[in-house]
Design a protein around this motif. Structure first.
Motif, short mmCIF file in Angstrom:
data_model
loop_
_atom_site.label_atom_id
_atom_site.label_comp_id
_atom_site.label_asym_id
_atom_site.label_seq_id
_atom_site.Cartn_x
_atom_site.Cartn_y
_atom_site.Cartn_z
N PRO B 179 7.68 -10.96 19.83
CA PRO B 179 7.12 -9.54 19.62
C PRO B 179 7.41 -8.88 18.42
CG PRO B 179 8.50 -9.84 21.50
CD PRO B 179 8.68 -11.09 21.02
N ASN B 180 8.76 -8.84 17.95
CA ASN B 180 9.04 -8.05 16.93
C ASN B 180 8.25 -8.68 15.69
OD1 ASN B 180 11.03 -6.46 15.07
ND2 ASN B 180 11.57 -8.41 14.58
N MET B 181 8.51 -9.91 15.52
CA MET B 181 7.60 -10.41 14.37
C MET B 181 6.33 -10.37 14.40
SD MET B 181 6.82 -12.95 11.82
CE MET B 181 5.98 -13.81 13.31
N ALA B 182 5.55 -10.25 15.31
CA ALA B 182 4.16 -10.06 15.47
C ALA B 182 3.92 -8.61 14.89
CB ALA B 182 3.54 -10.33 16.54
N THR B 183 4.50 -7.64 15.67
CA THR B 183 4.53 -6.25 15.09
C THR B 183 4.74 -6.01 13.66
OG1 THR B 183 5.37 -5.90 17.40
CG2 THR B 183 5.13 -3.96 16.18
N MET B 184 6.05 -6.34 13.19
CA MET B 184 6.37 -6.08 12.02
C MET B 184 5.38 -6.61 10.88
SD MET B 184 8.36 -3.80 11.83
CE MET B 184 8.74 -3.75 10.12
N ARG B 185 4.65 -7.81 11.20
CA ARG B 185 4.07 -8.52 10.43
C ARG B 185 2.50 -7.52 10.11
NH1 ARG B 185 2.31 -14.39 11.74
NH2 ARG B 185 4.23 -15.10 10.60
N GLY B 186 2.26 -7.03 11.21
CA GLY B 186 1.14 -5.99 11.36
C GLY B 186 1.41 -4.95 10.49
N VAL B 187 2.54 -4.44 10.53
CA VAL B 187 3.08 -3.17 10.02
C VAL B 187 2.95 -3.55 8.45
CG1 VAL B 187 5.01 -1.47 9.20
CG2 VAL B 187 4.28 -2.14 11.73
N VAL B 188 3.60 -4.77 7.84
CA VAL B 188 3.91 -4.90 6.68
C VAL B 188 2.53 -5.26 5.95
CG1 VAL B 188 4.69 -6.67 5.00
CG2 VAL B 188 6.06 -5.95 6.76
N GLY B 190 -0.61 -4.27 7.29
CA GLY B 190 -1.06 -2.94 7.14
C GLY B 190 -0.81 -1.88 5.71
N ALA B 191 0.62 -1.89 5.68
CA ALA B 191 1.18 -1.13 4.41
C ALA B 191 0.53 -1.64 3.26
CB ALA B 191 2.72 -0.99 4.61
N ALA B 192 0.51 -2.89 3.17
CA ALA B 192 0.10 -3.51 1.88
C ALA B 192 -1.32 -3.35 1.64
CB ALA B 192 0.36 -5.07 1.89
N LEU B 193 -2.12 -3.16 2.60
CA LEU B 193 -3.52 -3.12 2.33
C LEU B 193 -3.64 -1.68 1.96
CD1 LEU B 193 -5.15 -4.86 5.40
CD2 LEU B 193 -5.32 -5.60 2.76
N GLY B 194 -2.87 -0.74 2.70
CA GLY B 194 -3.24 0.63 2.23
C GLY B 194 -2.63 0.82 0.91
N ALA B 195 -1.56 0.10 0.30
CA ALA B 195 -1.07 0.48 -0.84
C ALA B 195 -2.06 -0.29 -1.97
CB ALA B 195 0.29 -0.52 -1.30
N LEU B 196 -2.69 -1.20 -1.56
CA LEU B 196 -3.88 -1.81 -2.44
C LEU B 196 -4.77 -0.68 -2.45
CD1 LEU B 196 -4.27 -4.78 -3.57
CD2 LEU B 196 -5.68 -5.14 -1.62
N ALA B 197 -5.38 -0.27 -1.34
CA ALA B 197 -6.20 0.62 -1.59
C ALA B 197 -5.99 1.95 -2.22
CB ALA B 197 -6.71 1.05 0.10
N LEU B 198 -4.76 2.25 -2.21
CA LEU B 198 -4.20 3.38 -2.79
C LEU B 198 -4.16 3.07 -4.57
CD1 LEU B 198 -2.91 6.20 -2.79
CD2 LEU B 198 -0.63 4.98 -2.91
N GLY B 199 -3.74 1.91 -4.75
CA GLY B 199 -3.94 1.21 -6.29
C GLY B 199 -5.19 1.34 -6.86
N VAL B 200 -6.34 0.65 -6.12
CA VAL B 200 -7.59 0.68 -6.61
C VAL B 200 -8.12 1.81 -7.00
CG1 VAL B 200 -9.94 -0.14 -6.04
CG2 VAL B 200 -8.01 -1.36 -5.62
N ARG B 201 -7.78 2.68 -5.95
CA ARG B 201 -8.37 4.38 -6.18
C ARG B 201 -7.51 5.02 -7.47
NH1 ARG B 201 -10.72 7.37 -2.42
NH2 ARG B 201 -9.45 9.18 -2.97
N THR B 202 -6.30 4.74 -7.67
CA THR B 202 -5.50 5.49 -8.86
C THR B 202 -6.21 4.93 -10.07
OG1 THR B 202 -3.51 5.45 -7.46
CG2 THR B 202 -3.11 5.59 -9.74
N LEU B 203 -6.35 3.52 -10.08
CA LEU B 203 -7.04 2.72 -11.31
C LEU B 203 -8.48 3.45 -11.50
CD1 LEU B 203 -6.14 -1.13 -10.75
CD2 LEU B 203 -5.71 0.35 -12.74
N MET B 204 -9.08 3.73 -10.55
CA MET B 204 -10.58 4.25 -10.41
C MET B 204 -10.67 5.82 -11.06
SD MET B 204 -12.17 1.98 -7.57
CE MET B 204 -13.98 2.70 -8.03
N GLY B 205 -9.26 6.40 -10.97
CA GLY B 205 -9.15 7.54 -11.18
C GLY B 205 -9.64 8.63 -9.83
N LYS B 206 -9.78 8.01 -8.72
CA LYS B 206 -10.24 8.71 -7.47
C LYS B 206 -8.81 9.26 -6.79
CE LYS B 206 -14.46 6.30 -6.43
NZ LYS B 206 -15.29 7.50 -6.63
#
Lengths: 286, 216
Positions: B179-188, B190-206
């Motif tokens: 259970p812990n591994m499954a949850t933490m994998r989801g969190v990690v 999710g956070a990585a996708l969020g960071a990716l989206a933030l990175g793309v938005r930053t690169l595009m100046g948005k």
């Protein structure tokens, strides 16, 4: 009257003064320290894996041992760093100490002074091991270390001499020249940063020692094989001390660990029993 | 408005720096690699200046707190004293007993900083004991599951638990592995996708949160 007083007891048991809990915590920490119970400590899967991983490092390997810990984490992580350093010194490997937390370099120096590699292991500073010091730049510093160790750590920590003047640095330029990486870590920068900058791009086998609270965060990296093995918390440190045949500080703290855990569980049980008794009485009355 | 004050300038600089670091992570281009390493050196220099800037900012902030006698000003005064004194002690002048490695510097580290830091962390144990007693109530099914798994992990971590029953350790391993591994994998992830989206938005100046306090 009896019913009212019994309800009062259950309600009181649900709101015990914090000071009572603190006082009892003091007692259960101090009591086993003054008269040890010496409960047996079994060896868990994770400590065994970590021990076997360090033990299987082949002779002649170049091992980066990073002290990414704070003074605050020292009681829990200090025994791990000493035990790991001892284990590495007993082997015929080249050890490169470094730190990405400002207190880490001092803690590494303390470990050198404690273990005395020259006297106790026949090692020579600058030939068998070196203390490269502290890099304050976190993840960027790890990238810099991977690309060029001499830019990340221009001088060593002990003598403040240029790093390239030491024999141990011959043929070493960046991450591709190292074989293994171990990090004893308090937080960020720590394993996620090492994984991003060292493990994924260069495929270096990596193990860590972490705080007990960090265990959930380690899980995905461990499961993905990016972290080969890990020890976390004082219990694992004690198990590792046992495995290397050098019981020390962590072992001495196992009895207080037991008594404090039992106290917490006892209070949680009291709180829950009182909660259910109060609820059933309220439910019965309505 | 002068050209160098235009909002596009930091956005272009950010995008160029990001691309310089991103490309060598995936593709080996010798010239590009050298340029990326050079930029990391620049970053090191900038971070050193930022540390100095942080020191000055703290001095100004707490200096104002003290001079205006705001609430809690004695704590600010104490911060100023410790900051300035330890900085002076850390100046590398070994001939007069100052700097790293000298008795004064190392004694303060060993006998003041280390025990105080450890005590701060150790005090968490007391808070946790009190907080667990108050918060760990099986009010709902989810809370009961948390309570039971927490108790198993605690018993597996303490020698007394594994002495009482050897089954606590495998149970703890299962909680960690499944259970812990499954949850933490989801969190990690999710956070990585969020960071990716933030990175793309930053690169595009948005994404302009890092510029002028978010202004455009």
């Amino acid at each position: 009257m009896t019913k009212a007083s019994s309800e009062g007891i259950w309600e009181k048991l649900q709101s015990i003064d914090s000071r009572v809990i603190y006082l009892l915590m003091w007692v259960v920490v101090l009591w086993p320290l003054m008269s040890p119970i010496n409960l047996p400590v079994g060896v868990g899967r994770q400590s065994k894996e970590y021990f076997e991983w360090v033990d299987s490092i082949p002779d002649g390997s170049k091992v980066v041992f990073s002290y990414d810990l704070s003074f605050a984490g020292l009681p829990e992580l200090g025994p791990m760093s000493v035990a790991t350093f001892h284990h590495l010194l007993e082997k015929d490997v080249k050890i490169y100490l470094c730190a990405y937390w400002n207190s880490g370099a001092d803690i590494a120096q303390d470990d050198i002074e404690l273990l005395k590699p020259e006297e106790n292991y026949g090692k020579v500073y600058g030939v068998d091991y070196i203390h490269m010091g502290y890099n304050p730049r976190g993840e960027t510093g790890m990238t810099q270390f991977a690309a060029d160790v001499y830019k990340a750590f221009p001088n060593d920590f002990v003598n403040n001499r240029p790093l390239d003047t030491y024999e141990i640095m011959e043929g070493v330029h960046g991450a591709e020249d190292f074989d293994y990486l171990i990090s004893i870590e308090s937080g960020t920068p720590g394993s996620p940063e090492w994984v991003r900058q060292w493990i994924e791009p260069y495929g270096i086998p990596f193990s860590i020692g972490a705080l007990g609270v960090s265990v959930p965060g380690v899980a995905p990296y461990y499961n993905a094989g990016q972290i080969k093995s890990f020890i976390a918390g004082l219990r694992s440190a004690a198990e590792y001390e046992m495995l290397i045949g050098r019981p020390d500080v962590a072992m001495a703290q196992q009895d207080p660990l037991s008594t404090t855990h039992i106290l917490v569980i006892a209070f949680v049980a009291i709180g829950n029993i009182a909660y259910f008794c109060t609820r059933s009485k309220k439910g019965g009355g309505s | 408005m002068s050209w160098y004050r235009r909002i596009e300038v930091p956005i272009i600089l950010t995008a160029v720096c990001c691309i310089f670091q991103l490309v060598p992570y995936f593709v080996k281009v010798p010239g590009w690699q050298t340029a990326a390493e050079q930029m990391i050196d620049w970053d090191s220099v900038m971070e050193t200046f930022a540390t100095f800037l942080g020191f000055i900012t703290l001095l100004m902030l707490h200096g104002r707190m003290v001079s205006q006698r705001r609430e809690g000003w004695p704590f600010s005064a104490w911060i100023l004293v410790t900051m300035v004194v330890y900085t002076i002690i850390g100046i590398p002048l070994k001939s007069i007993g100052l700097g790293k490695g000298t008795a004064l510097f190392e004694d303060i580290r060993m006998y003041v900083l280390t025990p105080l830091s450890s005590a701060m962390y150790a005090s968490l144990g007391f808070w946790i004991a009190s907080a667990a007693y108050r918060a760990f109530r099986a009010r709902t099914t989810e809370a009961a599951v948390l309570l039971i798994s927490g108790t198993i992990v605690m018993l597996a971590n303490a020698p007394v638990g594994t002495s009482l029953w050897g089954g606590f350790a495998p149970l703890k391993d299962w909680i960690f592995d499944v259970p812990n591994m499954a949850t933490m994998r989801g969190v990690v992830i999710g956070a990585a996708l969020g960071a990716l989206a933030l990175g793309v938005r930053t690169l595009m100046g948005k994404e302009r949160g890092y510029l002028r306090g978010g202004g455009g």
